[in-house]
Design a protein around this motif. Structure first.
Motif, short mmCIF file in Angstrom:
data_model
loop_
_atom_site.label_atom_id
_atom_site.label_comp_id
_atom_site.label_asym_id
_atom_site.label_seq_id
_atom_site.Cartn_x
_atom_site.Cartn_y
_atom_site.Cartn_z
N TRP A 188 0.85 -1.20 0.00
CA TRP A 188 0.00 0.00 0.00
C TRP A 188 0.88 1.25 0.00
O TRP A 188 0.63 2.19 -0.75
CB TRP A 188 -0.91 -0.02 1.22
CG TRP A 188 -1.78 1.18 1.38
CD1 TRP A 188 -3.03 1.39 0.85
CD2 TRP A 188 -1.48 2.38 2.11
NE1 TRP A 188 -3.52 2.62 1.21
CE2 TRP A 188 -2.59 3.25 1.98
CE3 TRP A 188 -0.39 2.80 2.87
CZ2 TRP A 188 -2.63 4.52 2.59
CZ3 TRP A 188 -0.42 4.05 3.47
CH2 TRP A 188 -1.52 4.89 3.33
N CYS A 189 1.90 1.26 0.86
CA CYS A 189 2.81 2.41 0.91
C CYS A 189 3.49 2.63 -0.44
O CYS A 189 3.65 3.78 -0.89
CB CYS A 189 3.87 2.20 2.00
SG CYS A 189 3.22 2.20 3.69
N GLY A 190 3.90 1.53 -1.08
CA GLY A 190 4.56 1.65 -2.37
C GLY A 190 3.65 2.26 -3.42
O GLY A 190 4.07 3.13 -4.20
N VAL A 191 2.40 1.82 -3.46
CA VAL A 191 1.45 2.36 -4.44
C VAL A 191 1.20 3.84 -4.19
O VAL A 191 1.16 4.65 -5.12
CB VAL A 191 0.14 1.56 -4.40
CG1 VAL A 191 -0.92 2.22 -5.28
CG2 VAL A 191 0.37 0.12 -4.86
N ILE A 192 1.04 4.21 -2.92
CA ILE A 192 0.79 5.61 -2.59
C ILE A 192 1.97 6.48 -2.99
O ILE A 192 1.80 7.57 -3.58
CB ILE A 192 0.49 5.75 -1.08
CG1 ILE A 192 -0.80 5.01 -0.72
CG2 ILE A 192 0.40 7.21 -0.69
CD1 ILE A 192 -2.02 5.45 -1.48
N LEU A 193 3.18 6.02 -2.69
CA LEU A 193 4.37 6.80 -3.06
C LEU A 193 4.51 6.91 -4.57
O LEU A 193 4.89 7.97 -5.10
CB LEU A 193 5.62 6.15 -2.46
CG LEU A 193 5.86 6.38 -0.97
CD1 LEU A 193 7.02 5.52 -0.49
CD2 LEU A 193 6.15 7.85 -0.70
N TRP A 194 4.21 5.83 -5.28
CA TRP A 194 4.35 5.84 -6.74
C TRP A 194 3.34 6.79 -7.38
O TRP A 194 3.65 7.53 -8.32
CB TRP A 194 4.18 4.44 -7.28
CG TRP A 194 4.43 4.32 -8.76
CD1 TRP A 194 3.55 4.52 -9.78
CD2 TRP A 194 5.69 4.02 -9.38
NE1 TRP A 194 4.15 4.34 -10.99
CE2 TRP A 194 5.47 4.03 -10.78
CE3 TRP A 194 6.96 3.71 -8.89
CZ2 TRP A 194 6.48 3.76 -11.69
CZ3 TRP A 194 7.97 3.44 -9.79
CH2 TRP A 194 7.74 3.47 -11.18
N LYS A 195 2.11 6.79 -6.87
CA LYS A 195 1.06 7.59 -7.49
C LYS A 195 1.13 9.07 -7.10
O LYS A 195 0.89 9.95 -7.93
CB LYS A 195 -0.33 7.04 -7.08
CG LYS A 195 -0.69 5.72 -7.73
CD LYS A 195 -2.10 5.31 -7.38
CE LYS A 195 -3.13 6.25 -8.01
NZ LYS A 195 -4.51 5.82 -7.74
N TYR A 196 1.45 9.34 -5.85
CA TYR A 196 1.30 10.70 -5.36
C TYR A 196 2.61 11.35 -4.93
O TYR A 196 2.63 12.55 -4.63
CB TYR A 196 0.31 10.73 -4.18
CG TYR A 196 -0.99 10.06 -4.50
CD1 TYR A 196 -1.73 10.44 -5.62
CD2 TYR A 196 -1.49 9.02 -3.71
CE1 TYR A 196 -2.93 9.81 -5.93
CE2 TYR A 196 -2.69 8.39 -4.01
CZ TYR A 196 -3.39 8.79 -5.12
OH TYR A 196 -4.58 8.17 -5.43
N GLY A 197 3.69 10.58 -4.89
CA GLY A 197 4.97 11.16 -4.53
C GLY A 197 5.57 11.93 -5.71
O GLY A 197 5.19 11.75 -6.86
N ARG A 198 6.53 12.77 -5.39
CA ARG A 198 7.18 13.57 -6.43
C ARG A 198 8.67 13.29 -6.41
O ARG A 198 9.28 13.16 -5.35
CB ARG A 198 6.95 15.07 -6.18
CG ARG A 198 5.50 15.50 -6.38
CD ARG A 198 5.34 16.97 -6.05
NE ARG A 198 3.97 17.43 -6.23
CZ ARG A 198 3.54 18.63 -5.87
NH1 ARG A 198 4.38 19.49 -5.30
NH2 ARG A 198 2.29 18.98 -6.05
N GLY A 199 9.23 13.19 -7.56
CA GLY A 199 10.68 13.02 -7.65
C GLY A 199 11.09 11.56 -7.75
O GLY A 199 10.31 10.63 -7.50
N ARG A 200 12.35 11.37 -8.11
CA ARG A 200 12.88 10.03 -8.30
C ARG A 200 12.95 9.26 -6.99
O ARG A 200 12.78 8.05 -6.96
CB ARG A 200 14.27 10.13 -8.94
CG ARG A 200 14.88 8.80 -9.29
CD ARG A 200 16.20 8.98 -10.01
NE ARG A 200 16.01 9.71 -11.25
CZ ARG A 200 17.02 10.07 -12.04
NH1 ARG A 200 18.27 9.79 -11.71
NH2 ARG A 200 16.78 10.72 -13.17
#
Length: 319
Positions: A188-200
């Motif tokens: 879940w954390c990975g999906v959230i970071l991938w979708k809504y996080g910014r940057g590499r």
């Protein structure tokens, strides 16, 4: 910040959410999760049988990542000790931190993401109830597993019983291995970071965190590979069910609020007393001090009527 939601994966907030309503809700769900794990302990012999059955299935499928990883973690403290800290802490730190971040910075997506996480957690609790499973570390030593949490317990706050603080191991259900919510929550954390996080860095963390967590849960002998697969499946099921949960919650909320008293509408009489520019008039007046006659002589007035009969403003009859 107002936010909207579609029935699929986004959030639909008709009203602004407040942290003092969200925090008790999250704590309540986590308390139910912890209490459920504690109460539903299952029979130990059944749990051992389920664990051995998973090992047999993995052997038939030529899946045996647990043994080599566990030997590596046991023989190399520089890998095993950080892995134990990872298992014992990040599960409880990263997930809440991402929830707070979503709430503050990506509020439009928060409600759907939170509902997905909670729905998946309850599905996992059903799995603990129906399928108590002995983790590899609690199997007979003849099966070749070493409990790294106990092996390196002098380095951390945990004892020899799971990742609970020393002396509190009896307050956790050690047979709640199937599915692995360590893996599920990390996904879940990975999906959230991938979708809504910014940057590499966000994209990198989105891949590394769930992948390393999966390796850690197997290397520390806390879960089988199939537990990790089940954890991912639970998150998938929660993702599909979350829109229905949201719609049901909205329907319940709307039904609850429908009993609230409506604000009474203004009566026509009130509206009739106000004309252009807010001029105050009395009944039967078009403009101030000018009445609209209802008959030739006005109401109550006749050819011989006195001023008192015709009203204050009527002229006195000629004498």
């Amino acid at each position: 910040m107002p936010h909207t939601e579609t029935p699929g994966t986004e959030a639909v907030p008709a009203t602004r959410m407040r942290w003092w309503t969200e925090l008790p809700l999250i704590l309540l769900v986590y308390a139910c999760y912890s209490a459920g794990r504690l109460v539903v302990r299952g029979d130990v012999s059944d749990a051992v049988d389920h664990g051995l059955a998973l090992l047999r299935i993995e052997k038939a499928l030529h899946l045996n990542a647990e043994h080599p990883l566990n030997r590596l973690f046991t023989s190399e403290p520089w890998i095993g000790i950080p892995a134990d800290f990872w298992y014992a802490s990040l599960h409880y730190l990263v997930t809440p931190a991402l929830l707070v971040w979503l709430f503050r910075s990506r509020a439009v997506h928060y409600r759907a993401a939170r509902t997905w996480l909670m729905t998946s957690t309850f599905i996992g609790l059903i799995g603990f109830t129906l399928l108590p499973t002995c983790p590899p570390r609690l199997l007979d030593p003849s099966h070749g597993f070493v409990d790294t949490m106990a092996y390196y317990s002098s380095w951390g706050w945990w004892g020899g019983e799971a990742s609970a603080p020393r002396g509190l191991g009896g307050m956790t259900n050690q047979y709640a291995a199937m599915p692995s919510l360590h893996v599920g929550w990390a996904l879940w954390c990975g999906v959230i970071l991938w979708k809504y996080g910014r940057g590499r860095w966000a994209r990198t963390a989105a891949v590394v965190y769930p992948l390393v967590t999966t390796i850690v849960v197997m290397g520390t002998a806390n879960h089988y590979f199939l537990d990790a697969v089940a954890g991912a499946a639970v998150m998938g099921a929660g993702f599909l069910l979350a829109p229905y949960v949201l719609r049901y919650a909205d329907a319940v909320k709307a039904r609850f609020l429908s009993g609230a008293p409506d604000v009474p509408a203004a009566s026509p009489a009130t509206d009739a007393t106000i004309v252009s520019a807010g001029c105050q008039t009395s009944a039967r007046e078009r403009i101030p001090r000018q009445r609209q006659p209802e008959s030739r002589y006005g109401p109550g007035a006749g050819p011989g009527a006195s001023p008192s009969d015709a009203g204050e403003g009527a002229p006195a009859p000629a004498r």
